[in-house]
Design an enzyme around this catalytic site. Sequence first.
Site, mmCIF file in Angstrom:
data_model
loop_
_atom_site.group_PDB
_atom_site.id
_atom_site.type_symbol
_atom_site.label_atom_id
_atom_site.label_comp_id
_atom_site.label_asym_id
_atom_site.label_seq_id
_atom_site.Cartn_x
_atom_site.Cartn_y
_atom_site.Cartn_z
ATOM 1 N N ARG A 27 0.522 -11.236 -7.344
ATOM 2 C CA ARG A 27 0.167 -10.362 -8.359
ATOM 3 C C ARG A 27 0.516 -10.873 -9.826
ATOM 4 N NH1 ARG A 27 4.124 -6.263 -5.976
ATOM 5 N NH2 ARG A 27 3.155 -5.535 -3.995
ATOM 6 N N ARG A 31 0.744 -5.257 -14.109
ATOM 7 C CA ARG A 31 1.449 -4.547 -15.042
ATOM 8 C C ARG A 31 2.524 -4.766 -15.822
ATOM 9 N NH1 ARG A 31 2.944 0.487 -11.154
ATOM 10 N NH2 ARG A 31 3.012 -1.286 -9.549
ATOM 11 N N ARG A 40 -6.060 -1.920 -18.573
ATOM 12 C CA ARG A 40 -6.028 -0.693 -17.615
ATOM 13 C C ARG A 40 -6.406 0.595 -18.193
ATOM 14 N NH1 ARG A 40 -5.632 3.399 -15.327
ATOM 15 N NH2 ARG A 40 -4.370 4.159 -13.731
ATOM 16 N N ASP A 77 -8.241 -5.354 -4.886
ATOM 17 C CA ASP A 77 -7.476 -4.673 -4.099
ATOM 18 C C ASP A 77 -7.566 -4.946 -2.717
ATOM 19 O OD1 ASP A 77 -5.343 -2.467 -4.194
ATOM 20 O OD2 ASP A 77 -6.707 -2.011 -2.475
ATOM 21 N N TYR A 154 -3.736 0.918 7.106
ATOM 22 C CA TYR A 154 -4.130 2.181 6.021
ATOM 23 C C TYR A 154 -5.182 2.886 6.523
ATOM 24 C CZ TYR A 154 -1.240 -0.507 2.562
ATOM 25 O OH TYR A 154 -0.352 -1.063 1.818
#
Length: 354
Positions: A27, A31, A40, A77, A154
């Site tokens: 990552r 963020r 973003r 992703d 998922y």
Amino acid sequence: MTALTNDIFLRALLKQPIDRTPVWMMRQAGRYLPEYRQVREQAGSFLNLCTNPELACEVTLQPLRRFKFDAAILFSDILTIPDAMGLGLYFSEGEGPQFKSPIKTAADIHNLPIPDPHAELKYVIDAVSLIRKSLAGAVPLIGFSGSPWTLATYMVEGGSSKSFQKVKSLMYEQPALTHTLLDKLAQSVAAYLNAQIAAGTQAVMVFDTWGGMLSTEDYNEFSLNYAKQVKALLNDGPNGEKIPSILFTKGGGLWLESMADSGYDALGLDWQTDIHNARTRVGDKVALQGNMDPVTLYANPEVITEKVKVVLEKYGKGSGHVFNLGHGILPDINPEHVKAMVDAVRTYSPLYHQ
């Protein structure tokens, strides 16, 4: 394509001689960087960011402008494949990824298509090509996918889960149907990674985020078995070059010996696995990647430096170690603390390669 200026990451994965330990971070585009948050916001949503090759390229390159990382990783992703299968991926604020049409019946599984990476996932492949060109040989580009088991969790749960009741119930009550789903996913993951390789990724990583919530028997049958299938289907690079592969099972420290026999060149370690013990257990079969606790980066730079030194010392001398966190960086980390980690790896790791 342009020859690599810095290939130390690839050489470490193949356990070739190097003069220091390479470092990158799961990552690393995300963020915690204010410039990421700005892009973003410009994109309007996380999915818009993922599906725009130019913006995905920009955020992939952002951390490399700040830090001396030895690899870039494609910004995307892990749930792009289920979305391409028609499940309708979306993100709810504070709730993580969810699907509009999760798997509920046997017909849902039998009707799942195997996506064409150059059609439904063309935006990812275009991003890979653009990133590779933009890197201009500075560092290698890592491609990735979720593992078949993790994608299945998922798809059946409809999103994140704490108990995994739905997917485990399917696994226990209808194992043959579960194998049908996982086989389709293994084929899809392999095709997706091969398309990334053809477009320019120089290493690939399979993220098995939820393999660690299985029993030993179930992990081998429903998770590792399909990670092996993916590995067996992977291609070399466009010019016949070897593409190193990494398997990361969060919570998989119990099964390192089995994982080391799976065909991957390297294993990612979470922070709960002792890296010295792991190296002893796997011997020379694979390289190891990891594994500082991500929460360490909340500490001051002096503490971070000492924790880096502990990981380096525990791995010990010689090649075959890629420094990384034991999972992804947390979103509110101070970027200066990341710099402290990278600087410490570069300063102290040459001692272990003399």
